[in-house]
Design an enzyme around this catalytic site. Structure first.
Site, PDB file in Angstrom:
ATOM      1  N   GLY A  36      -0.738 -17.793   4.086  1.00  0.00           N
ATOM      2  CA  GLY A  36      -1.528 -17.920   5.306  1.00  0.00           C
ATOM      3  C   GLY A  36      -2.968 -17.498   5.082  1.00  0.00           C
ATOM      4  O   GLY A  36      -3.892 -18.052   5.678  1.00  0.00           O
ATOM      5  N   GLY A  72       0.572 -16.041   9.028  1.00  0.00           N
ATOM      6  CA  GLY A  72       0.314 -14.769   9.719  1.00  0.00           C
ATOM      7  C   GLY A  72      -1.055 -14.711  10.388  1.00  0.00           C
ATOM      8  O   GLY A  72      -1.146 -14.431  11.594  1.00  0.00           O
TER       9      GLY A  72
HETATM   10  P1  ADP Z   1      -0.492 -13.699   1.219  1.00  0.00           P
HETATM   11  O1  ADP Z   1      -1.143 -14.369   2.378  1.00  0.00           O
HETATM   12  O2  ADP Z   1      -0.701 -14.484  -0.049  1.00  0.00           O
HETATM   13  O3  ADP Z   1       0.954 -13.359   1.457  1.00  0.00           O
HETATM   14  P2  ADP Z   1      -0.910 -10.775   1.220  1.00  0.00           P
HETATM   15  O4  ADP Z   1      -2.147 -10.086   1.723  1.00  0.00           O
HETATM   16  O5  ADP Z   1       0.313 -10.639   2.052  1.00  0.00           O
HETATM   17  O6  ADP Z   1      -1.302 -12.306   0.955  1.00  0.00           O
HETATM   18  O7  ADP Z   1      -0.559 -10.193  -0.247  1.00  0.00           O
HETATM   19  C1  ADP Z   1      -1.536 -10.126  -1.280  1.00  0.00           C
HETATM   20  C2  ADP Z   1      -2.192  -8.742  -1.335  1.00  0.00           C
HETATM   21  O8  ADP Z   1      -1.312  -7.760  -1.898  1.00  0.00           O
HETATM   22  C3  ADP Z   1      -3.401  -8.639  -2.242  1.00  0.00           C
HETATM   23  O9  ADP Z   1      -4.574  -9.136  -1.641  1.00  0.00           O
HETATM   24  C4  ADP Z   1      -3.484  -7.132  -2.518  1.00  0.00           C
HETATM   25  O10 ADP Z   1      -4.361  -6.495  -1.604  1.00  0.00           O
HETATM   26  C5  ADP Z   1      -2.082  -6.610  -2.241  1.00  0.00           C
HETATM   27  N1  ADP Z   1      -1.490  -5.882  -3.372  1.00  0.00           N
HETATM   28  C6  ADP Z   1      -0.737  -4.775  -3.252  1.00  0.00           C
HETATM   29  N2  ADP Z   1      -0.354  -4.303  -4.458  1.00  0.00           N
HETATM   30  C7  ADP Z   1      -0.859  -5.148  -5.389  1.00  0.00           C
HETATM   31  C8  ADP Z   1      -0.816  -5.177  -6.826  1.00  0.00           C
HETATM   32  N3  ADP Z   1      -0.160  -4.266  -7.563  1.00  0.00           N
HETATM   33  N4  ADP Z   1      -1.459  -6.196  -7.453  1.00  0.00           N
HETATM   34  C9  ADP Z   1      -2.119  -7.120  -6.733  1.00  0.00           C
HETATM   35  N5  ADP Z   1      -2.209  -7.138  -5.386  1.00  0.00           N
HETATM   36  C10 ADP Z   1      -1.589  -6.157  -4.691  1.00  0.00           C
END
Ligand code: ADP
Ligand code: MG
Length: 302
Positions: A36, A72
């Site tokens: 999203g 989301g």
């Molecule tokens: P999406 O829309 O792709 O589901 P999310 O924001 O839910 O995106 O998930 C991606 C985020 O997870 C990254 O932007 C980062 O801030 C977070 N993140 C948490 N732990 C890690 C990690 N170990 N390596 C990379 N990203 C991480």
């Protein structure tokens, strides 16, 4: 003149480099989760059209891509426009009846047809379904206090097999239903993993907004290029995986242990990142090696 010639040579060599990958992945199912956040960043629709080109190209060279999407940010956006407050219980967002209605409207009414339309600019390829169609995603309440946020209890992939057999590209909105027909909003990362497993996919790919898994979230130089399910178990235990990465990594671990070839976490902000990962020798993002996955062309006796 010579630069034209060089450019032509480069194009030809890129195509030749892709040949063994095209042969290897012919007929193989690749489940791609389109985030999203990736979609929210495409107000000019450019990133979405690039994504659509990649998916169509994969399909045209004989692969069988399946798209799973979230939404989301778009759901939050409509909630705000409708002036609907989000309720929290113990810090967790409550999905009441009105909220699950909004989620369903946004996912199946807005985000899904947007992706389907972007793909179908290139031909009659994509068909949008939600997890309710054909009983694809059976769900149950995660926690009664949180309302209609669901966990997957069962995937019934018949409708997806049907679409793939008819050479369509399924685009899946992650609304599921329970045995009484009640709708639930389900985490798209989790659904992508469960669908990849049920289809015995060759690859499970997460397109997100970071270059891959980092050993230290704050350090861009700490990208993990290749890892295994066992190592990821340890990274989760160590608290290195947080927030939105948790459902992706948990699903990758489960998927590669249950027959999916390899899983990948890639940066959806990179133009044509899917093509780079699938059809070139340059490893990109994070690859989680599965038991049956192929990691290079060595030993390729296909
Ligand atoms: P999406 O829309 O792709 O589901 P999310 O924001 O839910 O995106 O998930 C991606 C985020 O997870 C990254 O932007 C980062 O801030 C977070 N993140 C948490 N732990 C890690 C990690 N170990 N390596 C990379 N990203 C991480
Ligand atoms: Mg997320």
């Amino acid at each position: 003149m010579s630069t034209d010639h060089d450019a032509a040579g480069l194009k030809a060599s890129i195509l030749v480099e892709a040949l063994p990958y095209i042969r290897r992945f012919a007929g193989k199912i690749v489940v791609v989760k389109y985030g999203g956040n990736a979609l929210a960043g495409t107000s000019d629709h450019d990133a979405l059209s690039l994504f659509a080109e990649d998916i169509v190209l994969m399909r045209l060279v004989g692969m069988r891509p399946v798209v799973v999407h979230g939404g989301g940010p778009q759901i939050s956006d409509l909630m705000k426009r409708l002036g609907k407050e989000t309720e929290f219980v113990d810090g967790l967002r409550v999905t009441d009846a009105e909220t699950v209605d909004i989620a369903r409207m946004v996912l199946k009414g807005q985000v899904n047809p947007q992706i389907v339309a972007a793909i179908n600019v290139h031909g009659h390829y994509a068909v949008g379904v939600s997890g309710v169609d054909g009983g694809l995603i059976r769900a149950t309440a995660r926690d009664e206090r949180l309302g209609f946020v669901g966990d997957v209890t069962e995937i019934n992939p018949e409708v997806i097999h049907g679409l793939l057999d008819d050479e369509f590209i399924p685009v899946i909105a992650t609304i599921g239903s329970d045995i009484n027909g009640q709708a639930y909003n389900i985490n798209a990362d989790t659904v992508a993993g469960a669908i990849a497993e049920s289809l015995g996919a060759e690859k499970l790919v997460y397109l997100t907004d970071i270059e891959g898994l980092r050993r230290d979230v704050a350090d861009a130089a700490s990208l993990i290029r290749q890892t295994t399910a066992d190592e990821l178990d340890q990274l989760i235990a160590d608290g290195i995986i947080a927030g939105g990465m948790i459902p992706k990594v948990t699903s990758c671990i489960h998927a590669v242990r249950n027959g999916v070839g390899n899983a990948h976490i890639l940066d959806g902000r990179i133009a044509h990142v899917l093509l780079l990962e699938i059809f070139t020798d340059s490893g990109i993002g994070t690859m989680i090696k599965g038991l049956h996955g192929t990691t290079g062309l060595q030993g390729d006796d296909a």
